[in-house]
Design a protein around this motif. Structure first.
Motif, short mmCIF file in Angstrom:
data_model
loop_
_atom_site.label_atom_id
_atom_site.label_comp_id
_atom_site.label_asym_id
_atom_site.label_seq_id
_atom_site.Cartn_x
_atom_site.Cartn_y
_atom_site.Cartn_z
N ARG A 95 7.21 28.86 -32.66
CA ARG A 95 5.72 29.08 -33.01
C ARG A 95 5.03 28.17 -31.98
N THR A 153 13.07 32.62 -41.64
CA THR A 153 11.84 32.23 -40.43
C THR A 153 11.58 33.48 -39.68
N SER A 154 12.53 34.45 -39.50
CA SER A 154 12.23 35.72 -38.83
C SER A 154 10.94 36.34 -39.45
N ASN A 209 12.67 36.99 -32.56
CA ASN A 209 13.31 36.54 -33.86
C ASN A 209 14.94 36.15 -33.40
N LEU A 259 17.25 33.24 -35.00
CA LEU A 259 16.33 32.77 -36.22
C LEU A 259 17.24 33.20 -37.75
N SER A 310 12.79 22.48 -34.37
CA SER A 310 13.88 23.48 -34.85
C SER A 310 13.40 24.83 -34.08
N GLY A 315 12.74 27.70 -35.02
CA GLY A 315 11.65 28.24 -35.56
C GLY A 315 10.31 27.78 -35.34
#
Length: 251
Positions: A145, A172-173, A165, A168, A139, A141
């Motif tokens: 990561r 998630t942000s 961000n 997103l 995804s 997000g």
């Protein structure tokens, strides 16, 4: 500590940066904000050496980066972690291979040590056991990561994030913001974030640098920002009803 002095950058007749000065401290999340075309990303690229300023100096812990040769910059670049706006993962590589890529270039670690380091970084960003997935299987997000895991793989002294961000959802942000803040404190990084996300600014911004039409118009803390009488800053910050409400609470 990163210090920039009188940074100028032009592209043809377009004078994008006009004498920017700032200091970014270790253990703090510093944020560069401003509208589209204000020079935020250009400034970030000048700091890390992706663009060369026509005038001015960039210092990493008192060492003048702008005057170094390509070879002289290598030790500094080994201490830089970079999270790009689109994560910049290699689609043909697995998650593990993406993280190990920088270790292959800049370290003499054994293969086992590199895999161990990749596993440690993935665990730190809550992506344990994703080693053999490809970016297409992640995804938005998760890609961010993985980008952060790659950025911290070499224990950076300096961490740069360009619109972390972007694209997103709000939940998630917040997770990405919290992770950046935690890693900054854990590693005592000098962290510099380019963003237009005011939720991020208010959530984790320790020092805010506001650019307007290529000039530094304001600097200070996020709480001081809400009390500013600089019209250009207020027009940018309080464009949303949520930020207008936040200002009333502060007052």
């Amino acid at each position: 500590m990163i210090e920039i002095q009188n940074i100028h950058k032009s592209f043809g007749d377009n004078h994008v940066l006009k004498g920017i000065d700032a200091a970014f401290e270790p253990g703090k999340v510093s944020m560069i904000i401003g509208g589209s075309g204000s020079g935020k990303s250009t400034l970030l690229k000048c700091i890390v050496g992706l663009h060369e300023p026509e005038k001015g100096q960039v210092y990493f812990d008192k060492e003048e980066f702008t005057q170094m040769s390509f070879e002289e910059r290598i030790p500094v670049r080994r201490e830089i972690g970079m999270l790009f706006q689109n994560s910049a993962l290699f689609d043909s590589m697995t998650v593990e291979q993406n993280i190990v890529f920088g270790l292959d270039m800049f370290t003499s670690m054994s293969k086992e040590e590199k895999v161990d380091r990749a596993n440690l970084c993935l665990e730190r960003v809550n992506l344990k056991n994703t080693n053999h997935l490809y970016p297409s299987e992640l995804s938005g997000g998760m890609k961010k990561r993985v980008g952060i895991a790659r950025a911290i793989s070499m224990n950076p002294k300096y961490l740069f994030c360009d619109e972390p961000n972007s694209g997103l959802d709000p939940a998630t942000s917040i997770l990405i913001d919290e992770l950046i803040q935690e890693l900054t404190e854990e590693y005592q990084c000098t962290t510099v974030v380019v963003t237009h996300d005011m939720n991020s600014v208010m959530g984790i911004g320790d020092y805010i640098l506001f650019l307007y039409k290529g000039e530094k118009f304001w600097e200070g803390s996020n709480t001081d920002m809400l009390k500013s009488d600089v019209q250009e800053l207020n027009d940018f910050v309080f464009a949303s009803p949520l930020m207008q409400a936040a200002r009333q609470v502060i007052k």
